[in-house]
Design a protein around this motif. Sequence first.
Motif, mmCIF file in Angstrom:
data_model
loop_
_atom_site.group_PDB
_atom_site.id
_atom_site.type_symbol
_atom_site.label_atom_id
_atom_site.label_comp_id
_atom_site.label_asym_id
_atom_site.label_seq_id
_atom_site.Cartn_x
_atom_site.Cartn_y
_atom_site.Cartn_z
ATOM 1 N N TRP A 3 3.155 5.425 -6.225
ATOM 2 C CA TRP A 3 3.733 4.675 -7.339
ATOM 3 C C TRP A 3 4.083 5.557 -8.522
ATOM 4 O O TRP A 3 5.143 5.388 -9.141
ATOM 5 C CB TRP A 3 2.780 3.563 -7.756
ATOM 6 C CG TRP A 3 3.385 2.510 -8.644
ATOM 7 C CD1 TRP A 3 2.883 2.050 -9.830
ATOM 8 C CD2 TRP A 3 4.586 1.760 -8.423
ATOM 9 N NE1 TRP A 3 3.691 1.067 -10.342
ATOM 10 C CE2 TRP A 3 4.751 0.866 -9.498
ATOM 11 C CE3 TRP A 3 5.539 1.756 -7.401
ATOM 12 C CZ2 TRP A 3 5.820 -0.010 -9.601
ATOM 13 C CZ3 TRP A 3 6.617 0.878 -7.493
ATOM 14 C CH2 TRP A 3 6.753 0.008 -8.594
ATOM 15 N N GLU B 264 2.115 -6.740 -6.182
ATOM 16 C CA GLU B 264 0.936 -7.610 -6.233
ATOM 17 C C GLU B 264 1.150 -8.859 -5.387
ATOM 18 O O GLU B 264 0.268 -9.287 -4.643
ATOM 19 C CB GLU B 264 0.632 -7.998 -7.685
ATOM 20 C CG GLU B 264 0.146 -6.839 -8.543
ATOM 21 C CD GLU B 264 -0.187 -7.281 -9.956
ATOM 22 O OE1 GLU B 264 -0.189 -8.506 -10.216
ATOM 23 O OE2 GLU B 264 -0.458 -6.406 -10.794
ATOM 24 N N ASP C 287 6.100 -3.972 -10.374
ATOM 25 C CA ASP C 287 4.681 -4.039 -10.095
ATOM 26 C C ASP C 287 4.271 -5.435 -9.617
ATOM 27 O O ASP C 287 3.471 -5.577 -8.694
ATOM 28 C CB ASP C 287 3.893 -3.661 -11.357
ATOM 29 C CG ASP C 287 2.434 -3.410 -11.071
ATOM 30 O OD1 ASP C 287 2.106 -2.309 -10.622
ATOM 31 O OD2 ASP C 287 1.621 -4.330 -11.288
ATOM 32 N N GLU D 211 0.821 -1.204 0.000
ATOM 33 C CA GLU D 211 0.000 0.000 0.000
ATOM 34 C C GLU D 211 0.861 1.263 0.000
ATOM 35 O O GLU D 211 0.514 2.265 -0.632
ATOM 36 C CB GLU D 211 -0.938 -0.029 1.207
ATOM 37 C CG GLU D 211 -1.980 -1.139 1.113
ATOM 38 C CD GLU D 211 -2.832 -1.256 2.362
ATOM 39 O OE1 GLU D 211 -2.527 -0.569 3.362
ATOM 40 O OE2 GLU D 211 -3.799 -2.026 2.345
ATOM 41 N N ARG E 93 2.157 1.658 -3.530
ATOM 42 C CA ARG E 93 1.051 1.991 -4.428
ATOM 43 C C ARG E 93 0.627 3.445 -4.260
ATOM 44 O O ARG E 93 0.271 4.119 -5.231
ATOM 45 C CB ARG E 93 -0.144 1.085 -4.147
ATOM 46 C CG ARG E 93 0.051 -0.365 -4.550
ATOM 47 C CD ARG E 93 0.039 -0.516 -6.034
ATOM 48 N NE ARG E 93 0.060 -1.915 -6.427
ATOM 49 C CZ ARG E 93 0.578 -2.343 -7.552
ATOM 50 N NH1 ARG E 93 1.138 -1.477 -8.387
ATOM 51 N NH2 ARG E 93 0.570 -3.617 -7.870
#
Length: 313
Positions: free
Chosen positions: A164, A179, A175, A158, A161
């Motif tokens: 990002w 994930e 990326d 988080e 992100r």
Amino acid sequence: MARPPKAAPAPVLPSSPAAALAAYGRVEPKLLELGPEDLVTVYVEVPRAVSSVLSALPHLRELRDEIVRDLPNHPIEMLDELEDFALAAWYADLLYSTPANELDTKKLADEAGTLREGLLVAAEALAYRNLLDKQRVADIRKGKGHTDLASDLIALAELFRGSWDKVRAKTAVEDAELERAADLGVRLLAALAAKPGKGSSAAPKITDAADRRARAISLVAKAYEECRRAVAYLRWHDGGDGELAPSLLQKPRGRRPNAEKAAAAAASGAPSEAPAKLPADEASASADEASADASGALSSPEPANDAAPVVSA
């Protein structure tokens, strides 16, 4: 005049698994109070049901003052706690749907430890250049134990992100790693929660995954139904439930398999096309479905949004 078709809302799913775990902890006392008669049949997959509820929340919250003013006997706590109910259902579904071979705590922790360290090193380098929050990175570094390890991975994903666009060109982090960090953190939480007393103080008291899931989705579905009824009353002359998705308790129209298909599926043991019934005994659920159409529940003038619940006793 016929109403113009409503645009489909963008899907909304929980953005923070850690928040879902915390919500489950707040909701579980209510789940423990539910008896078999309180469980209902929900005709959509849990993630889709949760998405429908979270998508509707902004609209419902806009109407909160109006509901309190015009419907003084409405259980407004159903709206106030609806987000927690939805997140708890999502978390319970996660525990239910995670395969047993993915609940190996040691295997998950080994991979998680390596990934956490790599992401932390990269985060610290970015924080040094004031591209990430130094304090948040330092707090993550303090984590110890398997529960913190899982939460750290989710927090790191988080954190990256959230910045990002600013940091992706300045780090070797990919990326796919973010994930995997979010997914692995959730899987490790699920593994810990599936083994009460073995490393997770947040382990659910309801230890049967299917029962936990049935209770959680029943709670959110019934609360959402109460909210839909309130909006249907307030907006009756404007088309009933307006911006809200159809009831989670009504079987979608046009999807009911014919008797031959149902019989063939039952005989072969193949999964049927009917939506999964989460709570209880399949035979009693089927019997209840047959009698539910006469329930007399409030419905919107728009047929497609008819909100007739099907209760499985």
